[in-house]
Structures are given as C-alpha cells and as structure tokens.
Design an enzyme around this catalytic site. Structure first.
Site, short mmCIF file in Angstrom:
data_model
loop_
_atom_site.label_atom_id
_atom_site.label_comp_id
_atom_site.label_asym_id
_atom_site.label_seq_id
_atom_site.Cartn_x
_atom_site.Cartn_y
_atom_site.Cartn_z
N HIS A 78 4.62 -4.39 101.55
CA HIS A 78 4.70 -5.67 100.85
C HIS A 78 3.53 -6.60 101.15
CE1 HIS A 78 6.71 -8.87 98.78
NE2 HIS A 78 6.80 -9.63 99.85
N ARG A 114 11.92 -9.75 109.04
CA ARG A 114 11.84 -8.66 108.05
C ARG A 114 11.71 -7.28 108.68
NH1 ARG A 114 8.26 -11.17 103.14
NH2 ARG A 114 9.99 -12.43 102.41
N ARG A 145 4.64 -11.70 109.21
CA ARG A 145 4.58 -12.96 108.46
C ARG A 145 5.96 -13.58 108.29
NH1 ARG A 145 4.75 -13.66 102.21
NH2 ARG A 145 5.92 -11.75 102.47
N GLU A 186 15.03 -18.99 103.90
CA GLU A 186 14.85 -17.54 103.94
C GLU A 186 14.86 -17.08 105.39
OE1 GLU A 186 11.89 -15.74 101.39
OE2 GLU A 186 11.80 -17.51 100.16
N HIS A 189 8.75 -4.90 103.06
CA HIS A 189 9.87 -5.75 102.65
C HIS A 189 11.14 -4.91 102.68
CE1 HIS A 189 12.41 -8.54 100.53
NE2 HIS A 189 11.46 -9.46 100.66
C1 LIG Z 1 6.65 -8.92 94.55
C2 LIG Z 1 6.07 -9.93 95.50
C3 LIG Z 1 6.80 -11.05 95.86
C4 LIG Z 1 6.26 -12.00 96.75
N1 LIG Z 1 6.97 -13.13 97.03
C5 LIG Z 1 6.40 -14.09 97.80
C6 LIG Z 1 7.06 -15.33 98.02
O1 LIG Z 1 8.14 -15.58 97.50
N2 LIG Z 1 6.43 -16.25 98.80
C7 LIG Z 1 5.21 -16.03 99.38
O2 LIG Z 1 4.69 -16.90 100.09
N3 LIG Z 1 4.57 -14.87 99.19
C8 LIG Z 1 5.13 -13.90 98.41
N4 LIG Z 1 4.44 -12.73 98.20
C9 LIG Z 1 3.10 -12.57 98.79
C10 LIG Z 1 2.11 -13.43 98.03
O3 LIG Z 1 2.39 -13.36 96.65
C11 LIG Z 1 0.68 -12.97 98.28
O4 LIG Z 1 0.44 -12.77 99.63
C12 LIG Z 1 -0.30 -14.03 97.78
O5 LIG Z 1 0.01 -14.38 96.46
C13 LIG Z 1 -1.72 -13.50 97.87
O6 LIG Z 1 -2.57 -14.38 97.19
P1 LIG Z 1 -4.12 -14.09 97.13
O7 LIG Z 1 -4.70 -15.16 96.31
O8 LIG Z 1 -4.63 -13.87 98.49
O9 LIG Z 1 -4.21 -12.66 96.39
P2 LIG Z 1 -3.63 -12.18 94.98
O10 LIG Z 1 -2.70 -13.15 94.41
O11 LIG Z 1 -3.14 -10.79 95.18
O12 LIG Z 1 -4.92 -12.14 94.07
C14 LIG Z 1 -5.90 -11.16 94.26
C15 LIG Z 1 -6.89 -11.24 93.12
O13 LIG Z 1 -8.03 -10.45 93.44
C16 LIG Z 1 -8.36 -9.66 92.33
N5 LIG Z 1 -9.11 -8.50 92.80
C17 LIG Z 1 -8.76 -7.57 93.70
N6 LIG Z 1 -9.75 -6.69 93.89
C18 LIG Z 1 -10.76 -7.08 93.08
C19 LIG Z 1 -12.06 -6.58 92.80
N7 LIG Z 1 -12.56 -5.48 93.38
N8 LIG Z 1 -12.81 -7.23 91.89
C20 LIG Z 1 -12.35 -8.33 91.25
N9 LIG Z 1 -11.14 -8.86 91.49
C21 LIG Z 1 -10.36 -8.24 92.39
C22 LIG Z 1 -7.05 -9.36 91.66
O14 LIG Z 1 -7.27 -8.95 90.34
C23 LIG Z 1 -6.38 -10.72 91.79
O15 LIG Z 1 -6.86 -11.58 90.78
C24 LIG Z 1 4.98 -11.78 97.30
C25 LIG Z 1 4.24 -10.65 96.95
C26 LIG Z 1 4.77 -9.74 96.05
C27 LIG Z 1 3.96 -8.53 95.68
#
Ligand SMILES: Cc1cc2nc3c(=O)[nH]c(=O)nc-3n(C[C@H](O)[C@H](O)[C@H](O)COP(=O)(O)OP(=O)(O)OC[C@H]3O[C@@H](n4cnc5c(N)ncnc54)[C@H](O)[C@@H]3O)c2cc1C
Length: 542
Positions: free
Chosen positions: A350, A293, A385, A131, A247
């Site tokens: 994003h 990006r 990032r 990428e 993005h």
């Molecule tokens: C469309 C898209 C494509 C992407 N593609 C990629 C990729 O190919 N490769 C890559 O490395 N990254 C990618 N990313 C970024 C990556 O997905 C995220 O940065 C990463 O998954 C974040 O993980 P996390 O566990 O920190 O948070 P998240 O996976 O966002 O999880 C957050 C959690 O917190 C919970 N939550 C939030 N607020 C509260 C609250 N007040 N009370 C209780 N629960 C709460 C939510 O319900 C969820 O369960 C992408 C993001 C998107 C949106």
C-alpha cells in the site's frame, strides 16, 4: 551484493535521441498532491513544468479514500498528533520531520480549503473521523470515502488558473540530466514515443510510491517507483526501503481488483472475523481492529491460513451507503452490501515509508534534485506510517521543497547545455508481451519472497531471482520497458535492505528475527553501498 543497476550495452543514448529541448525554471515530475502543491508555490518564482505519466488525475492521491489527518483542534491536538506519529513509526520516526508535519499541517489544510477543497461537513462544521492508532478523531474526509479525488480535482482546478504552470500529461520521466554533479533536468518520453530533454534550475521528484513492485497492491499502474530509481541512478541516497506498508483490508475475491476497504470502516466499528465467524484481534493487540496496520495485516495473514477473513459491518446502525458511497458502489458490482454481507479481505502492498533520502526541505543528497511525497523519505513515517498522514505529508513537504528550490536557485542561471542522460543506453526493443511476462514474474516473486512475512531463505531466493531477471531486462524506450527496469532497481534495493535488517520493526517483519533491536537505525543505500545509520535527533543534514 548483486549489481542494482544492470547495464545493457549499446551505443544509443536517450539524450542523443531527443527530438526537442525545452527549458523551464522548475521541473516537477508527478502531479499528485506533492507535485501540485509544490508547483503552486514554485509558480510565484518562475515557470513550472509538471509532467505526469497518464491523465492528470491518475495518481495514488486520486485513490485516497479515508482522509487527511490534521490537528485542527489546537495545541493539545498537535502534541497528540505528534505522539501518535512517533508511536506508529516504531522508534524510527525523524522527530524534526514529525514536528514539521503536525505543526504546519493545519496551515496547509487551510490553504487547501481556500483553493476550494470541499471536505465533508455537518451543520457547517468540518467532520472528523478516527482511524487506527490515532488517539482522537482528526481525519478530514470528502464525499464520504473519496477524499483523494476531491483534493486532486480541487488542486488541478486551482493549478489551471496559474499561467506560470504548464501541465504535460502522458509523459514519462526517463532519467535525470547531470552536469558537474548537479541535476539540471530530465529526459522525457512523450505520449507519441518522442524523446525530449528538459533543462531546469531545479528538479522535483514527486513521482509517488512503488506498489506495482508487488503483485498484490492497492496502488494504480503509475506507481512503479520511477523517481526512486532515477534518483538512485543519479547517485542520490535512498533510505528505509525495506519498510513497505501492507494495508490489511484490500478486497479479496478471485478476478477482482485489490480495491482498498478503508481503515475508516474499522474506525466506524467494523469487526474482523475469521472463517469460523470469530473475532480474533484480541489475540494480537489491545487496540483490537484499530491496532497499527502492520499488526492487523499480520493477524489477517495468520488467521487467513485456515480460510478467508472478513470485515463485518452487519451490526452498524448508521447508513453506510451515505458514509462510504465509493466502497458501496464497488461492492455492489460483486453483489455485496456492507450492512448485509461479510466482505472478504486480505493485505496488499500500500505505502512505501522509505524513498529518496531528503531533509525536511526536500533536499536530496545531490545538488539540484529535490523530492517530496511518497517518493521521498524524510523519516516522518519511520518504520510504519500513521493512517492518513501521507496526504498531509505531500501537502506540507511539497510546499517546503518548493521553498527550498526557489531559495537555493535564486542566483542559478537556467542550464542551456546538452549533456548525456544517465540511463544505461538501451538498444533494441523487447516485445510488449515479453515485457509484461517479465514484470509479472518480478511482481509475483516479490509478493512471495519479500512480502509481509520475511526470512533469510526467501529474501536470498529473491536476490537470485533478481540476478536472473537482470539478464533478461526489457530493452528499449517504451514506457513499460522503462518501468520494468525501474521496478527491478526498486525491488533490488528493497530486498538488499530487508535482508540486511536483522530485526522486526514496524512494517518489516522477519520470521527469523522476530525481535526489535534496542538501537533504531535507518538503512541507506547509495552507489550500491548499503549502510545503517543511527537514528539522529534531526536528519536535516543528509
Ligand atoms: C487506494 C489508496 C488509498 C489511500 N488512502 C489514503 C488516505 O485515506 N489518506 C492518506 O493520507 N493517504 C492515503 N493513501 C496514500 C496516499 O494517497 C499517497 O501516499 C499520496 O497520495 C502520494 O502522493 P504523491 O503526490 O507523493 O504521489 P502520487 O499521488 O502517487 O502521484 C505520483 C505522480 O507521479 C507521476 N509519475 C510517476 N512516475 C512518473 C514518471 N516516470 N514520469 C512522469 N510522472 C510520473 C504519476 O503519474 C502521478 O502523477 C492511499 C493510497 C492508495 C493507493
């Protein structure tokens, strides 16, 4: 600077409304990759409660398409992954965090494989793609373009086999509970509107990003920056909040969602063309479509002034339906085909590089409170990032935060006392329709005045809008009212930090300060005070 935590006066406190009190050794707010990988590790040392705002599988993690970057090609690959991460971060990457990420990444991914994550393979070997801004192919993917879903499903499958972990869906963290300066749990809103308080030895915010602060975003509805706002209200430092990655290629058609068209499409050879059908990236960066990006996003915005910009994969020779089944299915709803049609795109918010300031072990500046994943800021992404580094971030730093939570609280008794929540007490209930309008107003204004291309005039306009919005802040303890107040806090921090950063660096671009400062500094906001801290060689001591 205007107040970032507008007070809504009343005598009602959410903790006093709590209908039940619960205890757990470790409280994890968020069930994405960071929260679940932390929970698995924490479960070795005690009981774990994981809460999530919607269904378990609804998170940014589940939407990730392109893949997870990991240097599985030996020492040289690790060194190059480190260099690529530093280069993408535009002088602001914390070297210690980057080292930890690339060095521990392969081991954590091995664990994922052992837990049953099924990455795509060819002749039995893991397939790797490339990428933007990666110097070699090192992105693992699953089911073509559904990497996040495969990771989320396999993590959940594994978590469900662990008796020490309890999962609570449709539960929203409202605010953190403190006792003598230490975080001892949180108040929660359950799916029926009940309030409960949970006491824990240590609390992890793994609540993801805040894309919903902008009208145009690839993020799902749960991404409202709750954890960042909760930590900030509890007195924790937040850092680098002006760095929001836009993005470049989200689907752009009136009435359609801003569906992400993964960078992997450009990795597989997609061109960008303007309304005249001309390729244009040669005018912006030597890496063309695989430039960082922020460069691609700004190029599309500029070319987009004269008409739509498209992704062009019409010359591709491989079967794109097989490689990108999810994207192909989405486009089919709009009668578009990757091999046949030009696909209209424009940028969308994003990924948040900033967040709750932590060391590489997830420790925040407040005892008892930890953060990991997109909600946290270890400085690993700097000002921008590197593609596909964030799933790896959640995996690596989620596990490290768990280790720190266990080590730091080994002799800590589980708190049993009842103390008031930090949330400004809220009386009355704003009608849902008014709350939705209020949120829409905030999101549209953020996109217009604090989006991809910024200047003092726009940011000052946004500050005035935030002050006006503070006067009509939605009241009550409905989920949307809670989110509205959190979005306001997050937007206020983004705008204050963006206004104070008089330079362009990484994802933060100022039309009025187009150059980069010779000295790299991190913004830090704590208790309504904004400071700029020099880039240390290590940010372990926060
Ligand atoms: C469309 C898209 C494509 C992407 N593609 C990629 C990729 O190919 N490769 C890559 O490395 N990254 C990618 N990313 C970024 C990556 O997905 C995220 O940065 C990463 O998954 C974040 O993980 P996390 O566990 O920190 O948070 P998240 O996976 O966002 O999880 C957050 C959690 O917190 C919970 N939550 C939030 N607020 C509260 C609250 N007040 N009370 C209780 N629960 C709460 C939510 O319900 C969820 O369960 C992408 C993001 C998107 C949106």
């Amino acid at each position: 600077m205007s107040s970032l935590t507008p007070q809504v006066t009343s005598s009602v406190d959410p903790a006093s409304l709590a209908t039940s009190q619960q205890h757990t050794d470790f409280l994890v707010i968020g069930a994405g990759i960071a929260g679940l990988s932390a929970a698995i590790r924490l479960s070795r040392a005690g009981s774990v409660l994981v809460i999530t705002k919607e269904e378990l599988a609804e998170s940014n993690t589940a939407y990730a398409q392109g893949g997870i970057a990991v240097a599985i090609g030996g020492e040289e690959d690790v060194a190059l992954h480190y260099q690529d991460t530093l280069a993408a971060g535009d002088g602001l990457v914390n070297p210690e965090a980057a080292h930890v990420l690339v060095e521990q990444g392969p081991q954590r991914v091995e664990e994922l494989l052992a837990w049953g994550t099924d990455f795509d393979r060819e002749n039995g070997e893991l397939m790797l793609t490339r990428e933007g801004a990666h110097s070699r192919s090192r992105i693992l993917h699953a089911n073509g373009d559904a990497t996040g879903k495969e990771i989320a499903v396999s993590l959940l499958r594994h978590v469900r086999t662990i008796p020490n972990i309890r999962l609570m869906e449709w539960t929203t963290g409202i605010d953190l509970l403190t006792d003598k300066g230490r975080i001892i749990g949180a108040t929660l809103l359950d799916g029926e509107g009940g309030i409960l308080s949970v006491h824990a030895r240590a609390t992890l915010l793994a609540s993801g990003g805040a894309g919903q602060v902008y009208s145009d975003t690839t993020n799902p509805a749960v991404a409202t920056g709750d954890g960042i706002a909760m930590a900030y209200r509890a007195g924790a430092a937040v850092s680098d909040m002006e760095f929001y990655q836009f993005h470049p290629t989200a689907f752009s058609q009136p009435g359609a969602p801003r569906f992400l068209l993964s960078e992997a499409l450009r990795g597989e050879g997609a061109y960008l063309v303007n309304a005249k059908g001309e390729r244009f990236m040669h005018r912006y960066h030597p890496l063309l479509e695989l430039a960082p990006r922020d460069v691609v996003a700004r190029a599309i915005t500029r070319e987009g002034i004269d008409g739509p910009v498209y992704l062009d994969m019409r010359k591709a020779t491989r079967d794109l339906h097989e490689r990108f089944p999810g994207i192909s299915r989405f486009l089919a709803k709009y009668r578009l085909e990757l091999n046949r049609d030009l696909i209209p795109v424009r940028p969308a918010a994003h990924y948040l590089m900033g967040g709750i300031l932590t060391d590489v072990h997830g420790r925040t500046t407040v005892p008892g409170l930890y953060a990991a994943g997109e909600a946290a800021c270890t400085g690993v992404h700097g000002a921008n990032r590197l593609a596909s580094n964030s799933l790896l971030e959640g995996l690596v730093f989620g596990a490290l935060a768990a280790d720190a939570m266990i080590a730091d609280t080994a002799s800590q008794p589980n708190p049993m006392i009842s103390i008031p929540s930090l949330l400004p007490p809220i009386e009355g209930n704003t009608p849902d329709a008014d709350t939705e309008r209020w949120i829409e107003n905030l999101r549209n204004s953020m996109w217009r005045y604090a989006g991809l291309l910024r200047d003092a005039e726009g940011l000052e306009t946004m500050q005035r809008k935030l002050e006006a919005l503070a006067a009509t802040l939605p009241r009550g303890l409905s989920r949307r009212a809670i989110e509205a107040r959190n979005l306001h806090a997050v937007a206020s921090i983004i705008v204050a930090s963006a206004l104070a950063r008089h330079e362009s660096r990484g994802a933060h671009y100022r039309n009025d300060y187009p150059k980069r400062d010779p000295i790299a500094r991190h913004s830090m906001m704590r208790n309504e005070k904004l400071t700029f801290e020099p880039q240390p060689s290590s940010r372990a001591e926060v």
